[in-house]
Design a protein around this motif. Structure first.
Motif, PDB file in Angstrom:
ATOM      1  N   THR A  52      23.928  30.604  48.659  1.00  0.00           N
ATOM      2  CA  THR A  52      25.235  29.956  48.500  1.00  0.00           C
ATOM      3  C   THR A  52      25.965  30.535  47.289  1.00  0.00           C
ATOM      4  O   THR A  52      27.142  30.874  47.370  1.00  0.00           O
ATOM      5  CB  THR A  52      25.057  28.429  48.320  1.00  0.00           C
ATOM      6  OG1 THR A  52      24.285  27.939  49.410  1.00  0.00           O
ATOM      7  CG2 THR A  52      26.391  27.711  48.285  1.00  0.00           C
ATOM      8  N   GLN A  56      29.507  32.937  47.030  1.00  0.00           N
ATOM      9  CA  GLN A  56      30.683  32.472  46.286  1.00  0.00           C
ATOM     10  C   GLN A  56      31.111  33.437  45.183  1.00  0.00           C
ATOM     11  O   GLN A  56      32.198  33.316  44.644  1.00  0.00           O
ATOM     12  CB  GLN A  56      30.406  31.090  45.686  1.00  0.00           C
ATOM     13  CG  GLN A  56      30.321  30.022  46.745  1.00  0.00           C
ATOM     14  CD  GLN A  56      29.850  28.680  46.211  1.00  0.00           C
ATOM     15  OE1 GLN A  56      29.354  28.572  45.100  1.00  0.00           O
ATOM     16  NE2 GLN A  56      29.992  27.647  47.028  1.00  0.00           N
ATOM     17  N   ARG A  57      30.247  34.400  44.871  1.00  0.00           N
ATOM     18  CA  ARG A  57      30.573  35.391  43.833  1.00  0.00           C
ATOM     19  C   ARG A  57      31.670  36.320  44.336  1.00  0.00           C
ATOM     20  O   ARG A  57      31.662  36.707  45.507  1.00  0.00           O
ATOM     21  CB  ARG A  57      29.347  36.243  43.505  1.00  0.00           C
ATOM     22  CG  ARG A  57      28.484  35.672  42.408  1.00  0.00           C
ATOM     23  CD  ARG A  57      27.523  36.715  41.890  1.00  0.00           C
ATOM     24  NE  ARG A  57      26.647  37.221  42.943  1.00  0.00           N
ATOM     25  CZ  ARG A  57      25.341  36.957  43.003  1.00  0.00           C
ATOM     26  NH1 ARG A  57      24.769  36.243  42.087  1.00  0.00           N
ATOM     27  NH2 ARG A  57      24.620  37.439  43.978  1.00  0.00           N
TER      28      ARG A  57
END
Length: 63
Positions: A52, A56-57
């Motif tokens: 996750t 999201q990076r």
């Protein structure tokens, strides 16, 4: 006995499917230290939270 945190581990195949990359790419990320993983025997398991976080990076803009 200490209580284990509620951590879900995913297989390399599951991670590859979630990230929409090949299994080889997941292995490269693990070996490069970009994706934490735990080795169980001959296979790797990746914490779901790490996947996750990686998704999201921001992706590096190359060139």
């Amino acid at each position: 006995m200490p209580e284990l945190p509620d951590v879900r581990f995913l297989t390399v195949a599951e991670v590859a499917e979630l990230m929409r990359v090949s299994k080889m790419t997941v292995y490269r990320l693990v070996h490069a230290g970009e994706l934490p993983a735990v080795r169980f025997g001959r296979s790797y398991r990746v914490p779901e939270s790490a996947v996750t976080a990686a998704l999201q990076r921001p992706i590096a803009d190359v060139g």
